[in-house]
Structure formats: structure tokens, C-alpha cells
Design an enzyme around this catalytic site. Structure first.
Site, PDB file in Angstrom:
ATOM      1  N   ASP A 195      16.665   1.100 -41.381  1.00 19.53           N
ATOM      2  CA  ASP A 195      17.989   0.568 -41.004  1.00 19.53           C
ATOM      3  C   ASP A 195      17.943  -0.101 -39.630  1.00 19.53           C
ATOM      4  OD1 ASP A 195      17.581   3.478 -40.491  1.00 19.53           O
ATOM      5  OD2 ASP A 195      19.306   3.198 -39.189  1.00 19.53           O
TER       6      ASP A 195
ATOM      7  N   GLY B  37      31.486   7.284 -32.307  1.00 15.10           N
ATOM      8  CA  GLY B  37      31.664   5.831 -32.326  1.00 15.10           C
ATOM      9  C   GLY B  37      31.395   5.148 -30.998  1.00 15.10           C
TER      10      GLY B  37
HETATM   11  P1  AMP Z   1      20.776   4.484 -34.426  1.00 13.44           P
HETATM   12  O1  AMP Z   1      19.943   5.683 -34.124  1.00 13.44           O
HETATM   13  O2  AMP Z   1      21.542   3.965 -33.234  1.00 13.44           O
HETATM   14  O3  AMP Z   1      20.021   3.402 -35.100  1.00 13.44           O
HETATM   15  O4  AMP Z   1      21.915   4.964 -35.424  1.00 13.44           O
HETATM   16  C1  AMP Z   1      21.663   5.514 -36.693  1.00 13.44           C
HETATM   17  C2  AMP Z   1      22.995   5.654 -37.425  1.00 13.44           C
HETATM   18  O5  AMP Z   1      23.847   6.574 -36.732  1.00 13.44           O
HETATM   19  C3  AMP Z   1      23.789   4.374 -37.586  1.00 13.44           C
HETATM   20  O6  AMP Z   1      24.477   4.437 -38.799  1.00 13.44           O
HETATM   21  C4  AMP Z   1      24.716   4.424 -36.404  1.00 13.44           C
HETATM   22  O7  AMP Z   1      25.863   3.653 -36.596  1.00 13.44           O
HETATM   23  C5  AMP Z   1      25.048   5.909 -36.349  1.00 13.44           C
HETATM   24  N1  AMP Z   1      25.411   6.354 -35.002  1.00 13.44           N
HETATM   25  C6  AMP Z   1      24.608   6.496 -33.926  1.00 13.44           C
HETATM   26  N2  AMP Z   1      25.298   6.944 -32.866  1.00 13.44           N
HETATM   27  C7  AMP Z   1      26.567   7.078 -33.259  1.00 13.44           C
HETATM   28  C8  AMP Z   1      27.780   7.513 -32.623  1.00 13.44           C
HETATM   29  N3  AMP Z   1      27.805   7.884 -31.351  1.00 13.44           N
HETATM   30  N4  AMP Z   1      28.902   7.519 -33.364  1.00 13.44           N
HETATM   31  C9  AMP Z   1      28.901   7.153 -34.642  1.00 13.44           C
HETATM   32  N5  AMP Z   1      27.812   6.756 -35.309  1.00 13.44           N
HETATM   33  C10 AMP Z   1      26.659   6.711 -34.628  1.00 13.44           C
HETATM   34 MG    MG Z   2      20.393   1.762 -35.956  1.00 17.41          MG
END
Ligand code: AMP
Ligand code: MG
Length: 486
Positions: free
Chosen positions: A252, A126
């Protein structure tokens, strides 16, 4: 101008209810401190600039305090990641704190990234690290200053909270602003989970709030989809024209507003390379610089699929087919301006393609090439930029054609320099500049992040004493490996 406690909330997305988001409180980070704030972004909320330095600022955006009117929610969405469908993503580490409206009547989502675990965190903690929060902050504000639509960044708050990535790092929070945080993946979620009623509520919400002009069209949802296609065509043209690589164009991470959104291992091109892959985790180069155009089209078709309950397939296909021609028209327009051309000619496309092909094998800095081309009368400028090309005979042939082409412009010398400098930045967010600022910030010194941010706020204007920020990367800064880890 307002103080922090005078913001006015109107949480329209939260009111859609629990099918769309889940109520979660921010989990504070320890010893919150201001790393950097954007006065321009604060102005979007009518916030007094000095508020950034009040202790309450770091407490609010470090998750310690909350306005009584805020309703923090984690949004649910899904999406195609690297081409494969992931049925459940959602805000795993960010919270929509609420929607604030300013004196001009605009609503801005306040989204706190790195705010702790949510029901969508899966295996994640998170959190967001300082490094990636600084990168997103700088990129959002730099893109905006370049005239490229983007989510905005209000501030980065640092902390002493340890987080574990490849090594131990420190947690930070980024406050992101956007008129909406709805992604393509929101529509995909309700489509693939077969919740037509919820999907319709979402579509109505987006239509009413963000595409009001489409409501009076004979087919409002189709008009909205068309507008999303148009906005994305324009956005991707800007990315390509200015050498911006997003790095993770999963559905996304695509905003329905057609703004640059969700920054990870992004980069601006240093030397021109059509095949450049900025994301170290992208082995196949799915999201390489030149693939961004077909990938945007692919993402729009994934959105179109999710809209089939509302819009006929032929109408969706017809609208999707607009993407490439619209993209190309925008792109050519931008590249003409970068080359100092005011009128359009049939062969401009070939002239531009030939130039990029000549750049490919050489070591031609994509940003400085255009800046230098406008710096002096064309004949002299061409001599200056020539040295970086490999195929000198090819370049000379191109130069002859370019000179002939600008000779056909109604006004080829008068105002050329101002005109070209107004569209060709001197300063861009080079990875090595970000890296240098991050390393200082990780050591507790935020001056470099703040200075770099200031420089990038005026990318087209030569700033005294800031020549170092316009330099090509040093050897160590050429091949920095930026991965998805953030
Ligand atoms: P992103 O690569 O940042 O676009 O994230 C892809 C997905 O992974 C999204 O649903 C984010 O909320 C989740 N996510 C990325 N990093 C974290 C993290 N450190 N903790 C929880 N969820 C994460
Ligand atoms: Mg994302």
C-alpha cells in the site's frame, strides 16, 4: 504565476465514484501556521512563491478553507503489510483534495495528510504529528533534488492541536503532490474483494492517464505492467546507489508510478551497512537496506497476482523476470558513475561488490566516501578515504585495481572532479539533521527546517557556510530510533 484562488481543478479520480473513494471534509487543526513551504513544489502548480506567506495558505492547507472546486475524497485500497494481507486500509488520515492542472497541462494530485478521521481510520485519530510531517517534507524534496523520483511536498502546516503518540505531540498537515496516488494496494483491493468491473475501471483510468503510450500496444495492460516493473527497477537502483532506505515497503506504500511514496521511518545510510534496518518496529529486518531489492520484486509479484484477471500468468511471470536484470543494469550504471567510470567493463560488478564488502566492517560514510573520492586526483583521494577501512590490505588491493580500471577510461583526469561531484552529493538528509530541525520546530522555531530544506535543494553544490550540514553524525545522532509511529 497564479494566486492561491486561481488554481484550476479537474478531479478525475473523484469522478470514478463512490466505489473508489468516499467524500470527507478536512477536519481543521487549531491555529494553523506555516512551518515550511517548497518554492519548487509551488512552481509545479504555477503558484507565486509569496503566496506561502499569505494567511490563506495556512488556512487552506490547515484544513480551514477549501476551494469550491475541490472535492476531498478518502481513497480505498488494501495491501500486504510486512508480508501479510490486510483486506482494508485506505486513506485513514489523508484526503485527495482534488487534481490541479498547471499551465504546462500537467495534473497534480493535492493530497492533504493529517486531515482528520475518515471511514478508513480504523483505530487511528486521522492525524499526523509535526515530526513525521517535517520528515516527509524534507525527504520528498531532498530525493527530488538528488534526481530520485518521489512524491513532492508543498508545505507543512503546524498547529496547537494536541495528539497523543508515545507522548503528547502537536498535529500538523502536509500537502503532498504526485501525478497519481494510486498504489499497488488499489489493484489488490478490487482483486481480493472480487469486483472485476471496478478493477477494470481503475485499470482503464490508470492506463489512460498515466501510461498513455501503452494504449496502442497489442496488450495495453501487459505493457502497463511492464512499465511499472521498469520504473520500479530504476527507482530501487537509485535507492540502493544512494543509500536510501524506505522502511515500510508494504504494497500500500508502493506507487504505480514508480516514485518514492509514503514516508515513514526512512533513512539515508550514514556508515555503509548492507544489513541496516531503519525502521525500529521492523524486528525481522524485512525492509532492511539490502532486502529492498527482493522486496520490490515481491511487491511487484503481489501486484501481478492482482492483475491476473487481465493478463495471462505466463506473460506476467515473463515480465516479472525482467525486474532483477533491469535493476542490476541500472544499479551498475549508477555505481559506475559514482566511481567516475564512463565506460562499462565486465568486471565492474565485482569491483563494486568488493568495495562494499570492504566498507561493511569499517566506519565508512557512504555519502562522503564517493564525494571525497572525486575531490582530488584518484591516487591522493584513495589515501584520504583509506583511513576509515578496517581491512587496509584489502583496501589497498582494491585501490590498485581501481587505479588500473580508471587508467583504462578514455578521459580519466580531465573533468573527473566535476563529473563525480555532479553525481555524488555532499549533503543528504541524515537522520540527525532532521532530528535537530524537528526539535527546534517543536519549540516553535522553524528556521532550522527551512535552512535544512534549502541546503538539501542543492545537494551536489558546495554551499558557503554550510559545511556543518555535510558532517557525519555526532555520537547522539548515530542510533536514533525511528518507528512507524507518526
Ligand atoms: P502508513 O503506515 O502511514 O502507510 O499507514 C498505514 C495505514 O494506516 C493507512 O491506511 C493509513 O491511512 C492508516 N493510518 C496511519 N496512521 C493513521 C492515523 N493516525 N489515523 C488514521 N489512520 C492512520
Ligand atoms: Mg501508507
Amino acid at each position: 504565476m497564479k494566486a492561491l484562488d486561481e488554481l484550476i481543478f479537474d478531479n478525475r479520480f473523484a469522478r470514478l465514484g463512490d466505489a473508489f473513494s468516499t467524500s470527507v471534509l478536512p477536519d481543521p487543526i487549531a491555529e494553523p501556521r506555516l512551518v515550511v513551504a517548497s518554492e519548487a513544489a509551488m512552481a509545479l502548480l504555477d503558484l507565486e512563491p509569496t503566496e506561502a506567506h499569505s494567511p490563506m495558505f495556512a488556512e487552506l492547507f490547515g484544513g480551514h478553507k477549501l476551494w469550491s472546486e475541490a472535492e476531498p475524497r478518502a481513497m480505498v485500497y488494501s495491501g500486504h503489510q510486512f508480508g501479510g494481507y490486510n483486506p482494508r486500509l485506505g486513506d485513514g488520515r489523508g484526503l485527495l483534495l482534488g487534481e490541479v492542472y498547471n499551465d504546462a497541462g500537467e495534473h497534480w494530485d493535492l493530497h492533504l495528510k493529517g486531515a482528520g478521521e475518515t471511514p478508513y481510520s480504523r483505530m487511528g485519530d486521522g492525524r499526523a504529528v509535526l515530526r513525521s510531517s517535517i520528515r516527509e517534507f524534507l525527504a520528498s524534496e531532498a530525493l527530488h533534488a538528488l534526481g530520485i523520483p518521489s512524491s513532492r511536498a508543498l508545505c507543512v502546516i503546524g498547529s496547537s492541536t494536541p495528539v497523543w503518540r508515545e507522548t503528547q505531540e502537536r498535529a500538523a498537515m502536509l500537502l503532498r503532490l504526485a501525478p497519481s496516488h494510486v498504489r499497488f494496494g488499489h489493484f489488490e483491493y478490487f482483486y481480493y474483494t472480487r469486483q472485476p468491473e471496478q478493477q477494470r475501471i481503475l485499470a482503464e483510468h490508470v492506463l489512460k492517464l498515466h501510461f498513455p503510450e501503452c494504449q496502442t500496444e497489442p496488450e495495453p495492460y501487459l505493457a502497463m505492467f511492464r512499465s511499472i516493473v521498469e520504473r520500479n527497477a530504476e527507482l530501487i537502483a537509485l535507492w540502493q546507489a544512494y543509500g536510501f532506505c524506505h522502511g515500510v515497503m508494504n504494497t500500500d506504500n508502493m506507487s504505480i508510478l514508480g516514485i518514492t511514496f509514503d514516508f515513514g521511518p526512512f533513512a539515508f545510510l550514514d556508515d555503509f551497512d548492507a544489513n541496516f534496518i531503519c525502521n525500529h518496529s521492523d524486528d525481522q529486518g524485512r525492509y532492511s537496506y539490502s532486502n529492498q531489492v527482493p522486496i520490490a520484486h515481491w511487491n511487484l509479484s503481489a501486484l501481478a497476482q492482482a492483475l491476473t484477471p487481465f493478463i495471462s500468468v505466463p506473460a506476467l511471470q515473463e515480465t516479472l523476470a525482467l525486474f532483477l536484470p533491469l535493476y542490476e543494469a541500472h544499479y551498475l550504471h549508477l555505481m559506475r558513475r559514482r566511481l567516475g567510470l564512463l565506460r562499462a567493463e565486465e568486471d565492474d560488478k565485482v569491483l563494486i561488490e568488493r568495495l562494499l564488502q570492504l566498507m561493511q566492517p569499517g566506519a565508512v560514510d557512504y555519502t562522503l566516501f564517493f564525494r571525497k573520492l572525486g575531490d582530488q586526483p584518484a591516487e591522493q583521494a584513495l589515501q584520504v578515504v583509506r583511513d576509515d577501512f578496517v581491512d587496509l590490505a584489502g583496501f589497498d588491493r582494491w585501490a590498485v585495481d581501481y587505479l588500473a580500471r580508471i587508467a583504462r577510461e578514455p578521459d580519466n583526469t580531465e573533468g573527473r572532479r566535476e563529473r563525480m561531484h555532479a553525481v555524488n552529493p555532499l549533503y543528504i538528509l541524515r537522520n540527525y539533521l532532521a532530528q535537530r530541525a524537528i526539535e527546534a520546530a517543536e519549540g516553535g522555531d522553524y528556521e532550522e527546517v527551512r535552512r535544512l530544506h534549502q541546503v538539501l535543494c542543492k545537494p551536489f553544490e558546495e554551499q558557503p557556510g554550510m559545511q556543518a550540514y555535510a558532517e557525519r553524525p555526532p555520537e547522539w545522532g548515530k542510533h536514533l530510533e525511528i518507528s512507524c509511529s507518526s
